[in-house]
Design an enzyme around this catalytic site. Structure first.
Site, short mmCIF file in Angstrom:
data_model
loop_
_atom_site.label_atom_id
_atom_site.label_comp_id
_atom_site.label_asym_id
_atom_site.label_seq_id
_atom_site.Cartn_x
_atom_site.Cartn_y
_atom_site.Cartn_z
NE ARG A 50 -9.92 7.49 13.46
CZ ARG A 50 -9.72 8.47 12.67
NH1 ARG A 50 -8.70 8.46 11.91
NH2 ARG A 50 -10.43 9.71 12.94
CG HIS A 54 -4.22 11.58 7.24
ND1 HIS A 54 -4.25 10.29 6.55
CD2 HIS A 54 -5.14 11.08 8.28
CE1 HIS A 54 -4.96 9.34 6.92
NE2 HIS A 54 -5.25 9.87 8.04
CG ASP A 85 -5.87 9.96 12.70
OD1 ASP A 85 -6.00 9.88 11.46
OD2 ASP A 85 -5.78 8.94 13.56
CG HIS A 92 -2.14 7.57 9.88
ND1 HIS A 92 -2.00 8.26 10.69
CD2 HIS A 92 -3.20 7.07 9.44
CE1 HIS A 92 -3.16 8.78 10.92
NE2 HIS A 92 -4.17 7.97 10.05
C1 SIN Z 1 -7.05 6.32 9.41
O1 SIN Z 1 -6.63 7.22 8.61
O2 SIN Z 1 -6.91 6.62 10.46
C2 SIN Z 1 -7.29 4.90 8.88
C3 SIN Z 1 -6.03 4.05 8.69
C4 SIN Z 1 -6.41 2.78 8.02
O3 SIN Z 1 -7.56 2.67 7.55
O4 SIN Z 1 -5.61 2.03 7.80
#
Ligand code: SIN
Length: 290
Positions: A281, A110, A112, A266
């Site tokens: 985050r 995905h 974000d 990602h």
């Molecule tokens: C995310 O998807 O923003 C988090 C990625 C992660 O936990 O490595």
């Protein structure tokens, strides 16, 4: 070869070592708590445009300092997802998996919050607790995918639009694990109606074309039958799986990853059983992502 021998030219203030030929760079010997100099900040923005995801090891950031890092690239108070927030710094989302408890659906490719009309332009993720092994994050480049396609297909995709929705993702499953999940789900649905984005976007900084779909949030392509849409999306999603277009980060505690959320997707690997994993985050954005 030392990191200095691997460093690319064109940067006066940063030591930039490409991580793979198509995506990612390691930035060496930079303390992200001390980047007040505008020349350094400008080179960080340049490197993010060029490499799409940047990695920094051995960082010590307070929550406020992490927000300051995000401010180099955009506004940290734009669109947020449904993650719990830091107690005192609300712009920080807690990405936490505990030995016992809920799971997020981040083990799906995905970008974000593309279920929003104006998704974040990037993200700063800072690791606090990392399993001894596992929990790596992978990024894949939507510009590398676009560049790999035949011209006729690029032109066809440029005419298409796709519907993105959080309901298509793992979020409803997450809500179902919560005590007041039904209520949260109802509110999330009311606040986040499906949105439409072009299937090919042009990056406003680099001018590069990006295939802008992801399996987590992209539900269907407008104007195609469900069968046609599923077939085309399955083909496009598969292009992001080519290892040549990917960078995979093995986290250590105190690592920072900053990614361009317009140009990449990602995936957080969920291979660490009941071990604890905690990252902070911050997504950042602009008035218009594209
Ligand atoms: C995310 O998807 O923003 C988090 C990625 C992660 O936990 O490595």
């Amino acid at each position: 070869m030392s990191k200095l021998e691997n460093a690319v030219p064109g940067y006066k203030h940063l030591i930039v070592e490409p991580y793979t030929p198509n995506i990612g760079a390691l930035i060496h010997d930079l303390d992200l708590a001390k980047i007040q100099d505008e020349a350094v900040r400008a080179e960080l923005r340049k490197a993010l445009g060029e490499y799409q995801v940047l990695f920094f090891r051995r960082q010590q950031l307070t929550p406020e300092q992490q927000i300051d890092v995000a401010r180099v690239f955009g506004d940290p108070d734009k669109t947020k997802a449904f993650f719990p927030r830091h107690d005192s710094v609300q712009s920080i989302e807690l990405i936490e998996t505990k030995p016992v408890g809920h799971r997020y659906g981040t083990d799906q490719w995905h970008a974000d919050i593309t279920f929003s009309a104006n998704p974040p332009t990037g993200t700063v993720l800072y690791s606090h607790i990392i399993p001894a092994a596992g929990g790596d994050t992978l990024w894949s480049s939507g510009t590398a995918v676009y560049d790999s396609l035949p011209r006729a297909l690029q032109l066809y995709l440029e005419e298409l639009e796709a519907v993105h929705s959080f309901e298509h993702s793992g979020w409803p499953n997450y809500f179902a694990q919560l005590e007041n999940g039904e209520e949260i789900y109802r509110k999330a649905r009311a606040d986040n109606l499906p949105v439409v984005h072009p299937v090919v976007q042009t990056h406003p900084v680099t001018g590069k074309k990006i295939v802008y779909v992801n399996p987590n949030f992209t539900d269907r392509i407008k104007g195609l039958s469900r069968q046609q849409s599923d077939a085309l999306l399955t083909f496009l999603f598969a292009q992001f799986l080519r290892p040549e277009f990917q960078a995979r980060l093995r986290w250590e505690a105190n690592t920072v990853a900053i990614w361009d959320n317009r140009a990449t997707v990602h995936y957080a690997t969920a291979d660490y059983g009941n071990q604890h994993r905690l990252l902070h985050r911050v997504t950042f954005g602009e008035d218009r992502a594209f």
